[in-house]
Motif scaffolding. Structure first.
Motif, PDB file in Angstrom:
ATOM      1  N   VAL A 102      -2.076   9.580  -1.774  1.00  0.00           N
ATOM      2  CA  VAL A 102      -3.058  10.291  -0.940  1.00  0.00           C
ATOM      3  C   VAL A 102      -2.386  11.434  -0.189  1.00  0.00           C
ATOM      4  O   VAL A 102      -2.913  12.553  -0.148  1.00  0.00           O
ATOM      5  CB  VAL A 102      -3.760   9.310   0.027  1.00  0.00           C
ATOM      6  CG1 VAL A 102      -4.572  10.062   1.067  1.00  0.00           C
ATOM      7  CG2 VAL A 102      -4.635   8.343  -0.747  1.00  0.00           C
ATOM      8  N   ARG A 103      -1.229  11.179   0.398  1.00  0.00           N
ATOM      9  CA  ARG A 103      -0.520  12.247   1.127  1.00  0.00           C
ATOM     10  C   ARG A 103      -0.172  13.405   0.200  1.00  0.00           C
ATOM     11  O   ARG A 103      -0.413  14.577   0.516  1.00  0.00           O
ATOM     12  CB  ARG A 103       0.758  11.694   1.760  1.00  0.00           C
ATOM     13  CG  ARG A 103       0.537  10.953   3.033  1.00  0.00           C
ATOM     14  CD  ARG A 103       1.857  10.604   3.730  1.00  0.00           C
ATOM     15  NE  ARG A 103       1.590   9.698   4.815  1.00  0.00           N
ATOM     16  CZ  ARG A 103       1.658   8.369   4.739  1.00  0.00           C
ATOM     17  NH1 ARG A 103       2.035   7.789   3.618  1.00  0.00           N
ATOM     18  NH2 ARG A 103       1.368   7.614   5.774  1.00  0.00           N
ATOM     19  N   GLU A 104       0.430  13.090  -0.933  1.00  0.00           N
ATOM     20  CA  GLU A 104       0.858  14.126  -1.874  1.00  0.00           C
ATOM     21  C   GLU A 104      -0.338  14.921  -2.404  1.00  0.00           C
ATOM     22  O   GLU A 104      -0.274  16.150  -2.509  1.00  0.00           O
ATOM     23  CB  GLU A 104       1.637  13.505  -3.023  1.00  0.00           C
ATOM     24  CG  GLU A 104       2.997  12.964  -2.612  1.00  0.00           C
ATOM     25  CD  GLU A 104       3.694  12.189  -3.723  1.00  0.00           C
ATOM     26  OE1 GLU A 104       3.364  12.406  -4.916  1.00  0.00           O
ATOM     27  OE2 GLU A 104       4.557  11.356  -3.406  1.00  0.00           O
ATOM     28  N   PHE A 105      -1.421  14.238  -2.742  1.00  0.00           N
ATOM     29  CA  PHE A 105      -2.605  14.912  -3.264  1.00  0.00           C
ATOM     30  C   PHE A 105      -3.195  15.847  -2.214  1.00  0.00           C
ATOM     31  O   PHE A 105      -3.501  17.006  -2.505  1.00  0.00           O
ATOM     32  CB  PHE A 105      -3.650  13.878  -3.703  1.00  0.00           C
ATOM     33  CG  PHE A 105      -4.874  14.494  -4.324  1.00  0.00           C
ATOM     34  CD1 PHE A 105      -4.919  14.726  -5.686  1.00  0.00           C
ATOM     35  CD2 PHE A 105      -5.976  14.836  -3.552  1.00  0.00           C
ATOM     36  CE1 PHE A 105      -6.051  15.308  -6.267  1.00  0.00           C
ATOM     37  CE2 PHE A 105      -7.097  15.415  -4.114  1.00  0.00           C
ATOM     38  CZ  PHE A 105      -7.137  15.644  -5.483  1.00  0.00           C
ATOM     39  N   THR A 106      -3.356  15.364  -0.995  1.00  0.00           N
ATOM     40  CA  THR A 106      -3.941  16.164   0.077  1.00  0.00           C
ATOM     41  C   THR A 106      -3.094  17.401   0.354  1.00  0.00           C
ATOM     42  O   THR A 106      -3.627  18.514   0.499  1.00  0.00           O
ATOM     43  CB  THR A 106      -4.109  15.326   1.356  1.00  0.00           C
ATOM     44  OG1 THR A 106      -4.924  14.177   1.049  1.00  0.00           O
ATOM     45  CG2 THR A 106      -4.752  16.116   2.467  1.00  0.00           C
TER      46      THR A 106
ATOM     47  N   SER B  54       0.801  -1.225   0.000  1.00  0.00           N
ATOM     48  CA  SER B  54       0.000   0.000   0.000  1.00  0.00           C
ATOM     49  C   SER B  54       0.836   1.278   0.000  1.00  0.00           C
ATOM     50  O   SER B  54       0.276   2.375  -0.010  1.00  0.00           O
ATOM     51  CB  SER B  54      -0.919   0.013   1.223  1.00  0.00           C
ATOM     52  OG  SER B  54      -0.171   0.159   2.411  1.00  0.00           O
ATOM     53  N   ALA B  55       2.147   1.172  -0.013  1.00  0.00           N
ATOM     54  CA  ALA B  55       3.013   2.354   0.103  1.00  0.00           C
ATOM     55  C   ALA B  55       2.760   3.374  -1.001  1.00  0.00           C
ATOM     56  O   ALA B  55       2.658   4.577  -0.734  1.00  0.00           O
ATOM     57  CB  ALA B  55       4.479   1.942   0.123  1.00  0.00           C
ATOM     58  N   GLY B  56       2.652   2.936  -2.235  1.00  0.00           N
ATOM     59  CA  GLY B  56       2.427   3.867  -3.345  1.00  0.00           C
ATOM     60  C   GLY B  56       1.098   4.581  -3.227  1.00  0.00           C
ATOM     61  O   GLY B  56       1.002   5.796  -3.445  1.00  0.00           O
ATOM     62  N   ALA B  57       0.058   3.844  -2.855  1.00  0.00           N
ATOM     63  CA  ALA B  57      -1.264   4.441  -2.692  1.00  0.00           C
ATOM     64  C   ALA B  57      -1.258   5.442  -1.545  1.00  0.00           C
ATOM     65  O   ALA B  57      -1.825   6.533  -1.647  1.00  0.00           O
ATOM     66  CB  ALA B  57      -2.302   3.347  -2.453  1.00  0.00           C
ATOM     67  N   ARG B  58      -0.600   5.094  -0.447  1.00  0.00           N
ATOM     68  CA  ARG B  58      -0.509   6.010   0.698  1.00  0.00           C
ATOM     69  C   ARG B  58       0.224   7.294   0.302  1.00  0.00           C
ATOM     70  O   ARG B  58      -0.191   8.396   0.667  1.00  0.00           O
ATOM     71  CB  ARG B  58       0.228   5.337   1.855  1.00  0.00           C
ATOM     72  CG  ARG B  58      -0.549   4.235   2.524  1.00  0.00           C
ATOM     73  CD  ARG B  58       0.362   3.499   3.525  1.00  0.00           C
ATOM     74  NE  ARG B  58      -0.275   2.353   4.096  1.00  0.00           N
ATOM     75  CZ  ARG B  58      -0.908   2.351   5.285  1.00  0.00           C
ATOM     76  NH1 ARG B  58      -0.946   3.433   6.005  1.00  0.00           N
ATOM     77  NH2 ARG B  58      -1.477   1.254   5.722  1.00  0.00           N
TER      78      ARG B  58
ATOM     79  N   SER C  53      -4.742   2.064  -9.989  1.00  0.00           N
ATOM     80  CA  SER C  53      -3.329   2.047 -10.385  1.00  0.00           C
ATOM     81  C   SER C  53      -2.577   3.245  -9.805  1.00  0.00           C
ATOM     82  O   SER C  53      -1.830   3.928 -10.503  1.00  0.00           O
ATOM     83  CB  SER C  53      -3.184   2.015 -11.907  1.00  0.00           C
ATOM     84  OG  SER C  53      -3.770   0.849 -12.427  1.00  0.00           O
ATOM     85  N   GLU C  54      -2.842   3.507  -8.520  1.00  0.00           N
ATOM     86  CA  GLU C  54      -2.189   4.587  -7.766  1.00  0.00           C
ATOM     87  C   GLU C  54      -2.480   5.975  -8.322  1.00  0.00           C
ATOM     88  O   GLU C  54      -1.737   6.922  -8.093  1.00  0.00           O
ATOM     89  CB  GLU C  54      -0.689   4.341  -7.624  1.00  0.00           C
ATOM     90  CG  GLU C  54      -0.391   3.095  -6.820  1.00  0.00           C
ATOM     91  CD  GLU C  54       1.082   2.844  -6.578  1.00  0.00           C
ATOM     92  OE1 GLU C  54       1.906   3.688  -6.940  1.00  0.00           O
ATOM     93  OE2 GLU C  54       1.385   1.781  -6.009  1.00  0.00           O
ATOM     94  N   GLN C  55      -3.597   6.122  -9.042  1.00  0.00           N
ATOM     95  CA  GLN C  55      -4.054   7.418  -9.518  1.00  0.00           C
ATOM     96  C   GLN C  55      -5.408   7.707  -8.883  1.00  0.00           C
ATOM     97  O   GLN C  55      -6.270   6.821  -8.811  1.00  0.00           O
ATOM     98  CB  GLN C  55      -4.187   7.432 -11.047  1.00  0.00           C
ATOM     99  CG  GLN C  55      -2.874   7.275 -11.777  1.00  0.00           C
ATOM    100  CD  GLN C  55      -3.082   7.234 -13.275  1.00  0.00           C
ATOM    101  OE1 GLN C  55      -3.971   6.555 -13.764  1.00  0.00           O
ATOM    102  NE2 GLN C  55      -2.257   7.978 -14.001  1.00  0.00           N
ATOM    103  N   VAL C  56      -5.615   8.937  -8.458  1.00  0.00           N
ATOM    104  CA  VAL C  56      -6.855   9.327  -7.799  1.00  0.00           C
ATOM    105  C   VAL C  56      -8.012   9.279  -8.799  1.00  0.00           C
ATOM    106  O   VAL C  56      -7.936   9.875  -9.870  1.00  0.00           O
ATOM    107  CB  VAL C  56      -6.735  10.741  -7.181  1.00  0.00           C
ATOM    108  CG1 VAL C  56      -8.056  11.187  -6.571  1.00  0.00           C
ATOM    109  CG2 VAL C  56      -5.615  10.786  -6.159  1.00  0.00           C
ATOM    110  N   VAL C  57      -9.078   8.560  -8.424  1.00  0.00           N
ATOM    111  CA  VAL C  57     -10.293   8.519  -9.234  1.00  0.00           C
ATOM    112  C   VAL C  57     -11.509   8.990  -8.435  1.00  0.00           C
ATOM    113  O   VAL C  57     -12.616   9.068  -8.964  1.00  0.00           O
ATOM    114  CB  VAL C  57     -10.555   7.118  -9.839  1.00  0.00           C
ATOM    115  CG1 VAL C  57      -9.483   6.762 -10.852  1.00  0.00           C
ATOM    116  CG2 VAL C  57     -10.681   6.057  -8.772  1.00  0.00           C
TER     117      VAL C  57
END
Length: 128
Positions: A34-38, A27-31, A113-117
């Motif tokens: 989310v952090r970077e987007f926020t 889950s590291a990439g997904a986490r 795929s680790e992109q925000v949808v």
């Protein structure tokens, strides 16, 4: 009997630690996304946020829309992911984000795929 019980507890503990490590790495990439987007949307780096979005979702929520939504947002300084569910290339993550003055928002993100949808940041901490 005590010895068998201790061995069983030890095996369960080792399996638990291994499972935690594997899930954290998966889950590291997904986490990170989310952090970077926020952080990006709350600090006005809307182009950076769009770069983290799926191209089709970015058409629905372009930079101008992010500017409208997050124009008065306070910058978040910490993002904590408290739950995640990963199924193939889809991920659902939840957590909290906190500003310098202690305002906390709930986070719910959907990634492909680790992109925000999809995302929800509520209530949004705004400048008074």
């Amino acid at each position: 009997m005590k010895r068998i019980l201790l061995i069983a507890v030890g095996i369960v503990a080792v399996i638990g630690v291994l499972l935690y490590v594997v899930l954290t790495k998966v889950s590291a990439g997904a986490r990170d996304t989310v952090r970077e987007f926020t952080m990006a949307v709350s600090t006005g780096a809307h182009d950076d946020a769009v770069a983290l979005m799926h191209p089709e979702f970015a058409k629905e929520v372009p930079v101008e829309r992010l500017q409208d939504i997050f124009g008065q947002a306070k910058p978040y300084i910490t993002v904590k992911i408290t739950s995640f569910k990963i199924n193939n290339s889809r991920a659902d993550l939840s957590g909290t984000a906190e500003t310098d003055d202690g305002c906390v928002s709930a986070l719910d993100f959907n990634l492909l795929s680790e992109q925000v949808v999809g995302f929800s940041i509520t209530p949004l901490c705004e400048v008074d």
